[in-house]
Scaffold this motif. Sequence first.
Motif, short mmCIF file in Angstrom:
data_model
loop_
_atom_site.label_atom_id
_atom_site.label_comp_id
_atom_site.label_asym_id
_atom_site.label_seq_id
_atom_site.Cartn_x
_atom_site.Cartn_y
_atom_site.Cartn_z
N VAL A 1 4.21 12.53 7.99
CA VAL A 1 2.80 12.31 8.33
C VAL A 1 2.70 11.81 9.78
O VAL A 1 1.85 12.25 10.55
N ILE A 2 3.62 10.91 10.18
CA ILE A 2 3.58 10.35 11.53
C ILE A 2 3.82 11.46 12.56
O ILE A 2 3.09 11.58 13.55
N LEU A 3 4.79 12.31 12.31
CA LEU A 3 5.10 13.37 13.28
C LEU A 3 4.01 14.43 13.37
O LEU A 3 3.67 14.88 14.46
N ARG B 1 10.16 0.81 9.12
CA ARG B 1 9.59 -0.46 9.58
C ARG B 1 8.33 -0.79 8.77
O ARG B 1 8.13 -1.92 8.37
N LEU B 2 7.49 0.24 8.54
CA LEU B 2 6.27 0.03 7.76
C LEU B 2 6.60 -0.35 6.32
O LEU B 2 5.97 -1.22 5.74
N LEU B 3 7.60 0.32 5.76
CA LEU B 3 7.98 0.04 4.37
C LEU B 3 8.52 -1.38 4.22
O LEU B 3 8.33 -2.02 3.19
N GLN B 4 9.18 -1.87 5.30
CA GLN B 4 9.72 -3.23 5.26
C GLN B 4 8.64 -4.26 5.55
O GLN B 4 8.76 -5.42 5.23
N GLY B 5 7.59 -3.82 6.27
CA GLY B 5 6.55 -4.74 6.71
C GLY B 5 6.73 -5.03 8.19
O GLY B 5 7.77 -5.53 8.58
N VAL B 6 5.73 -4.67 8.99
CA VAL B 6 5.81 -4.90 10.43
C VAL B 6 5.49 -6.35 10.68
O VAL B 6 4.43 -6.83 10.29
N THR B 7 6.39 -7.06 11.30
CA THR B 7 6.10 -8.45 11.65
C THR B 7 6.01 -8.53 13.15
O THR B 7 6.75 -7.86 13.85
N GLN B 8 5.09 -9.31 13.63
CA GLN B 8 4.86 -9.35 15.08
C GLN B 8 5.90 -10.19 15.80
O GLN B 8 6.42 -11.10 15.25
N LEU C 1 7.24 11.03 19.91
CA LEU C 1 8.32 10.45 19.10
C LEU C 1 9.30 11.51 18.64
O LEU C 1 8.90 12.62 18.30
N SER C 2 10.57 11.13 18.59
CA SER C 2 11.58 12.03 18.00
C SER C 2 11.53 11.82 16.48
O SER C 2 10.91 10.88 15.99
N GLU C 3 12.22 12.70 15.76
CA GLU C 3 12.27 12.55 14.30
C GLU C 3 12.88 11.21 13.91
O GLU C 3 12.39 10.53 13.02
N ALA C 4 13.96 10.82 14.62
CA ALA C 4 14.63 9.56 14.31
C ALA C 4 13.69 8.38 14.57
O ALA C 4 13.68 7.40 13.81
N GLU C 5 12.85 8.50 15.60
CA GLU C 5 11.93 7.40 15.92
C GLU C 5 10.81 7.30 14.90
O GLU C 5 10.41 6.20 14.51
N ALA C 6 10.31 8.45 14.45
CA ALA C 6 9.26 8.43 13.43
C ALA C 6 9.83 7.84 12.14
O ALA C 6 9.16 7.07 11.44
N ARG C 7 11.07 8.19 11.85
CA ARG C 7 11.74 7.67 10.67
C ARG C 7 11.91 6.15 10.77
O ARG C 7 11.70 5.41 9.82
N TRP C 8 12.26 5.69 11.97
CA TRP C 8 12.43 4.24 12.21
C TRP C 8 11.11 3.54 11.93
O TRP C 8 11.06 2.49 11.28
N MET C 9 10.01 4.14 12.42
CA MET C 9 8.70 3.54 12.22
C MET C 9 8.33 3.51 10.74
O MET C 9 7.79 2.52 10.25
N ALA C 10 8.62 4.60 10.05
CA ALA C 10 8.30 4.67 8.62
C ALA C 10 9.06 3.56 7.87
O ALA C 10 8.47 2.86 7.03
N ALA D 1 0.83 -1.21 0.00
CA ALA D 1 0.00 0.00 0.00
C ALA D 1 0.87 1.26 0.00
O ALA D 1 0.44 2.31 -0.47
N LEU D 2 2.07 1.14 0.53
CA LEU D 2 2.94 2.32 0.67
C LEU D 2 3.96 2.43 -0.45
O LEU D 2 4.79 3.33 -0.44
N ARG D 3 3.86 1.51 -1.41
CA ARG D 3 4.87 1.50 -2.47
C ARG D 3 4.95 2.87 -3.16
O ARG D 3 3.93 3.48 -3.44
N GLY D 4 6.16 3.34 -3.36
CA GLY D 4 6.35 4.62 -4.03
C GLY D 4 6.39 5.80 -3.07
O GLY D 4 6.75 6.90 -3.45
N LYS D 5 6.00 5.56 -1.80
CA LYS D 5 6.05 6.65 -0.83
C LYS D 5 7.38 6.55 -0.07
O LYS D 5 7.83 5.46 0.26
N SER D 6 7.99 7.69 0.19
CA SER D 6 9.31 7.67 0.83
C SER D 6 9.19 7.65 2.35
O SER D 6 8.16 8.05 2.91
N ALA D 7 10.26 7.18 3.00
CA ALA D 7 10.31 7.16 4.46
C ALA D 7 10.21 8.59 4.99
O ALA D 7 9.62 8.85 6.03
N GLU D 8 10.77 9.52 4.23
CA GLU D 8 10.75 10.94 4.58
C GLU D 8 9.30 11.44 4.66
O GLU D 8 8.88 12.03 5.65
#
Length: 107
Positions: free
Chosen positions: A72-74, A100-107, A89-98, A60-67
């Motif tokens: 959007v998260i922040l 993570r989403l692009l890679q796919g969150v696995t539980q 969240l800090s900027e680095a943490e929001a970036r980490w989450m972004a 769903a996020l294909r083509g959208k950048s982590a930036e």
Amino acid sequence: MKAITWLALSLILSASPVAAADGISGEREQELQNLLIQDCGSCHGLQMKGGLGPALLPEALRGKSAEYLSTVILHGRTGTAMPPWRFLLSEAEARWMAERLLQGVTQ
Ligand code: HEC
């Protein structure tokens, strides 16, 4: 002799996984992962397949950048249910989450 011991000790310390290159500790990564599944998941679905908010799966996020995603998260999206997370969240943490989403969150 003493200097060698000190060198060995500092090598061991610098190799330990206290903080990753982005400055986010393993413990904090676990908290962020929980936040993703529980808080973000409450709107985006526990499996990120969507709910009140859109799906956040890699497809769903294909083509959208982590930036872009971390902005959007922040800051959230005014006029929508997407809240800003900059108070938690800090900027680095929001970036980490972004990323993570692009890679796919696995539980
Ligand atoms: C109260 C519900 C709610 C919560 C909680 C929530 N979101 Fe959202 N989110 C939304 C909605 C609704 C949208 C779509 C906004 C729009 O219409 O543009 C959205 C959009 C997004 C987008 C943009 C997706 C895109 O394709 O452009 C991202 C990224 C995102 N959310 C990540 C998160 C993350 C990460 C969290 C947890 C830290 C989170 N959201 C928590 C409701 C929520």
